[in-house]
Scaffold this motif. Structure first.
Motif, PDB file in Angstrom:
ATOM      1  N   SER A  89       0.844  -1.199   0.000  1.00 37.88           N
ATOM      2  CA  SER A  89       0.000   0.000   0.000  1.00 37.88           C
ATOM      3  C   SER A  89       0.870   1.237   0.000  1.00 37.88           C
ATOM      4  O   SER A  89       1.906   1.281   0.681  1.00 37.88           O
ATOM      5  CB  SER A  89      -0.900   0.004   1.234  1.00 37.88           C
ATOM      6  OG  SER A  89      -1.776  -1.093   1.210  1.00 37.88           O
ATOM      7  N   ARG A 124      -2.629  -6.729 -14.677  1.00 36.55           N
ATOM      8  CA  ARG A 124      -3.307  -6.320 -13.447  1.00 36.55           C
ATOM      9  C   ARG A 124      -4.806  -6.470 -13.629  1.00 36.55           C
ATOM     10  O   ARG A 124      -5.319  -6.404 -14.749  1.00 36.55           O
ATOM     11  CB  ARG A 124      -2.952  -4.885 -13.061  1.00 36.55           C
ATOM     12  CG  ARG A 124      -3.480  -3.808 -13.977  1.00 36.55           C
ATOM     13  CD  ARG A 124      -2.944  -2.453 -13.537  1.00 36.55           C
ATOM     14  NE  ARG A 124      -3.453  -1.368 -14.383  1.00 36.55           N
ATOM     15  CZ  ARG A 124      -3.025  -0.116 -14.316  1.00 36.55           C
ATOM     16  NH1 ARG A 124      -2.080   0.222 -13.434  1.00 36.55           N
ATOM     17  NH2 ARG A 124      -3.528   0.803 -15.105  1.00 36.55           N
ATOM     18  N   ALA A 137      -8.332  -5.152 -11.570  1.00 34.53           N
ATOM     19  CA  ALA A 137      -9.050  -4.455 -10.512  1.00 34.53           C
ATOM     20  C   ALA A 137     -10.421  -5.107 -10.350  1.00 34.53           C
ATOM     21  O   ALA A 137     -10.927  -5.729 -11.298  1.00 34.53           O
ATOM     22  CB  ALA A 137      -9.192  -2.980 -10.870  1.00 34.53           C
ATOM     23  N   PRO A 185      -4.274   6.327  -7.756  1.00 34.17           N
ATOM     24  CA  PRO A 185      -5.317   5.443  -7.215  1.00 34.17           C
ATOM     25  C   PRO A 185      -5.832   4.450  -8.257  1.00 34.17           C
ATOM     26  O   PRO A 185      -6.165   3.313  -7.898  1.00 34.17           O
ATOM     27  CB  PRO A 185      -6.404   6.428  -6.779  1.00 34.17           C
ATOM     28  CG  PRO A 185      -5.651   7.671  -6.427  1.00 34.17           C
ATOM     29  CD  PRO A 185      -4.540   7.743  -7.436  1.00 34.17           C
ATOM     30  N   THR A 198      -4.516   0.857  -8.509  1.00 34.08           N
ATOM     31  CA  THR A 198      -4.903  -0.148  -7.528  1.00 34.08           C
ATOM     32  C   THR A 198      -5.472  -1.381  -8.216  1.00 34.08           C
ATOM     33  O   THR A 198      -6.400  -1.294  -9.011  1.00 34.08           O
ATOM     34  CB  THR A 198      -5.947   0.427  -6.558  1.00 34.08           C
ATOM     35  OG1 THR A 198      -5.351   1.493  -5.810  1.00 34.08           O
ATOM     36  CG2 THR A 198      -6.457  -0.646  -5.602  1.00 34.08           C
ATOM     37  N   GLN A 208      -1.051  -7.742  -4.376  1.00 38.12           N
ATOM     38  CA  GLN A 208      -1.980  -6.613  -4.337  1.00 38.12           C
ATOM     39  C   GLN A 208      -1.213  -5.295  -4.217  1.00 38.12           C
ATOM     40  O   GLN A 208      -0.281  -5.175  -3.411  1.00 38.12           O
ATOM     41  CB  GLN A 208      -2.937  -6.755  -3.151  1.00 38.12           C
ATOM     42  CG  GLN A 208      -3.893  -5.594  -2.980  1.00 38.12           C
ATOM     43  CD  GLN A 208      -4.924  -5.512  -4.085  1.00 38.12           C
ATOM     44  OE1 GLN A 208      -5.405  -6.527  -4.598  1.00 38.12           O
ATOM     45  NE2 GLN A 208      -5.267  -4.284  -4.485  1.00 38.12           N
ATOM     46  N   THR A 244      -2.249  -1.268  -3.605  1.00 37.60           N
ATOM     47  CA  THR A 244      -3.304  -0.342  -3.248  1.00 37.60           C
ATOM     48  C   THR A 244      -2.718   1.054  -3.137  1.00 37.60           C
ATOM     49  O   THR A 244      -1.759   1.273  -2.393  1.00 37.60           O
ATOM     50  CB  THR A 244      -3.963  -0.731  -1.918  1.00 37.60           C
ATOM     51  OG1 THR A 244      -4.478  -2.060  -2.013  1.00 37.60           O
ATOM     52  CG2 THR A 244      -5.088   0.226  -1.575  1.00 37.60           C
ATOM     53  N   SER A 262      -3.678   4.917  -2.317  1.00 41.19           N
ATOM     54  CA  SER A 262      -4.694   5.780  -1.707  1.00 41.19           C
ATOM     55  C   SER A 262      -4.474   7.229  -2.124  1.00 41.19           C
ATOM     56  O   SER A 262      -3.353   7.674  -2.335  1.00 41.19           O
ATOM     57  CB  SER A 262      -4.645   5.651  -0.192  1.00 41.19           C
ATOM     58  OG  SER A 262      -3.363   5.982   0.294  1.00 41.19           O
TER      59      SER A 262
END
Length: 129
Positions: free
Chosen positions: A11, A37, A39, A87, A90, A124, A126, A128
Protein backbone atom coordinates in the motif's frame (compact mmCIF):
# COMPACT_ATOMS: atom_id res chain seq x y z
CA UNK A 1 0.82 -23.72 -14.12
CA UNK A 2 2.83 -21.56 -11.72
CA UNK A 3 6.50 -21.28 -12.43
CA UNK A 4 7.10 -17.69 -11.45
CA UNK A 5 7.65 -16.28 -7.98
CA UNK A 6 6.49 -12.75 -7.32
CA UNK A 7 7.26 -10.36 -4.52
CA UNK A 8 6.75 -6.71 -3.76
CA UNK A 9 3.55 -4.75 -3.79
CA UNK A 10 1.72 -3.27 -0.85
CA UNK A 11 0.00 0.00 0.00
CA UNK A 12 1.21 3.48 -0.84
CA UNK A 13 -0.14 6.99 -1.13
CA UNK A 14 -0.68 8.59 -4.51
CA UNK A 15 2.60 9.78 -5.96
CA UNK A 16 4.57 7.07 -4.22
CA UNK A 17 6.62 4.22 -5.63
CA UNK A 18 6.72 0.46 -5.39
CA UNK A 19 8.76 -2.28 -7.02
CA UNK A 20 7.59 -5.72 -8.06
CA UNK A 21 9.86 -8.64 -8.77
CA UNK A 22 9.30 -11.82 -10.73
CA UNK A 23 11.74 -14.71 -10.64
CA UNK A 24 11.69 -17.59 -13.10
CA UNK A 25 14.23 -20.38 -13.46
CA UNK A 26 13.63 -20.58 -17.21
CA UNK A 27 14.12 -16.84 -17.64
CA UNK A 28 15.78 -16.91 -21.06
CA UNK A 29 13.51 -19.67 -22.35
CA UNK A 30 10.60 -17.27 -22.25
CA UNK A 31 9.83 -15.26 -25.34
CA UNK A 32 8.34 -12.59 -23.10
CA UNK A 33 7.58 -11.74 -19.48
CA UNK A 34 5.31 -9.07 -18.15
CA UNK A 35 2.71 -7.93 -15.68
CA UNK A 36 -1.03 -7.98 -15.94
CA UNK A 37 -3.31 -6.32 -13.45
CA UNK A 38 -6.91 -6.82 -12.52
CA UNK A 39 -9.05 -4.45 -10.51
CA UNK A 40 -12.36 -5.57 -8.97
CA UNK A 41 -15.07 -5.80 -11.61
CA UNK A 42 -12.65 -5.23 -14.46
CA UNK A 43 -10.93 -7.42 -17.03
CA UNK A 44 -7.35 -8.43 -16.62
CA UNK A 45 -5.20 -6.00 -18.61
CA UNK A 46 -1.62 -6.07 -19.82
CA UNK A 47 0.45 -3.37 -18.18
CA UNK A 48 4.09 -3.88 -19.09
CA UNK A 49 5.88 -6.34 -21.36
CA UNK A 50 9.54 -7.33 -21.53
CA UNK A 51 11.47 -9.52 -23.94
CA UNK A 52 14.39 -11.13 -22.05
CA UNK A 53 16.31 -11.88 -25.22
CA UNK A 54 16.91 -8.41 -26.54
CA UNK A 55 15.46 -6.27 -23.78
CA UNK A 56 12.61 -4.75 -25.76
CA UNK A 57 9.90 -3.22 -23.60
CA UNK A 58 6.32 -2.15 -24.18
CA UNK A 59 4.00 -0.35 -21.79
CA UNK A 60 0.30 0.37 -21.68
CA UNK A 61 -0.47 4.03 -22.29
CA UNK A 62 -1.81 4.31 -18.75
CA UNK A 63 1.61 3.53 -17.22
CA UNK A 64 4.05 4.69 -19.88
CA UNK A 65 6.59 7.08 -18.41
CA UNK A 66 5.84 5.94 -14.85
CA UNK A 67 6.71 2.22 -14.92
CA UNK A 68 10.02 0.74 -16.02
CA UNK A 69 11.81 -2.60 -16.10
CA UNK A 70 15.15 -3.73 -14.80
CA UNK A 71 16.61 -7.19 -14.41
CA UNK A 72 19.01 -9.13 -12.25
CA UNK A 73 20.35 -11.84 -14.49
CA UNK A 74 22.28 -13.67 -11.79
CA UNK A 75 18.98 -14.47 -10.09
CA UNK A 76 16.77 -14.74 -13.20
CA UNK A 77 14.69 -11.89 -11.83
CA UNK A 78 12.74 -9.18 -13.58
CA UNK A 79 11.72 -6.03 -11.74
CA UNK A 80 8.95 -3.54 -12.44
CA UNK A 81 9.60 -0.14 -10.90
CA UNK A 82 6.38 1.79 -10.48
CA UNK A 83 6.66 5.52 -9.83
CA UNK A 84 4.11 8.31 -9.48
CA UNK A 85 1.46 5.78 -8.57
CA UNK A 86 -2.17 6.77 -8.92
CA UNK A 87 -5.32 5.44 -7.22
CA UNK A 88 -6.35 3.95 -10.56
CA UNK A 89 -3.26 1.72 -10.40
CA UNK A 90 -4.90 -0.15 -7.53
CA UNK A 91 -5.28 -3.78 -8.57
CA UNK A 92 -3.98 -7.29 -8.19
CA UNK A 93 -0.79 -7.58 -10.24
CA UNK A 94 0.28 -10.83 -11.85
CA UNK A 95 3.60 -11.66 -13.43
CA UNK A 96 3.29 -13.87 -16.49
CA UNK A 97 5.52 -15.42 -19.13
CA UNK A 98 5.26 -17.47 -22.28
CA UNK A 99 7.55 -19.05 -24.84
CA UNK A 100 5.23 -18.41 -27.78
CA UNK A 101 5.81 -15.33 -29.88
CA UNK A 102 2.20 -15.25 -31.07
CA UNK A 103 0.91 -15.07 -27.51
CA UNK A 104 3.43 -12.37 -26.59
CA UNK A 105 2.42 -10.22 -29.55
CA UNK A 106 -1.13 -10.15 -28.18
CA UNK A 107 -0.13 -9.21 -24.64
CA UNK A 108 -2.16 -5.98 -24.63
CA UNK A 109 -5.32 -7.67 -25.92
CA UNK A 110 -7.18 -8.55 -22.74
CA UNK A 111 -8.90 -11.55 -24.30
CA UNK A 112 -5.49 -13.20 -24.74
CA UNK A 113 -4.40 -12.86 -21.11
CA UNK A 114 -5.63 -16.36 -20.35
CA UNK A 115 -3.35 -17.75 -23.08
CA UNK A 116 -0.22 -17.09 -21.09
CA UNK A 117 1.24 -20.31 -19.76
CA UNK A 118 3.21 -19.33 -16.69
CA UNK A 119 1.94 -17.16 -13.85
CA UNK A 120 3.05 -15.78 -10.56
CA UNK A 121 0.86 -15.97 -7.50
CA UNK A 122 -0.23 -12.34 -7.73
CA UNK A 123 0.36 -9.41 -5.42
CA UNK A 124 -1.98 -6.61 -4.34
CA UNK A 125 -1.15 -2.96 -4.91
CA UNK A 126 -3.30 -0.34 -3.25
CA UNK A 127 -2.81 3.36 -3.92
CA UNK A 128 -4.69 5.78 -1.71
CA UNK A 129 -5.49 9.34 -2.66
Amino acid sequence: LVRLVESGGGSVQAGGSLRLSCAGSEYFDYNCMGWFRQAPGKEREGVALFYPNGGTTNYADSVSGRFSFSQELANNTLYLQMNHLKPEDTAMYYCAADERRGVCLRFFQSEFASKFTYWGQGTQITVSS
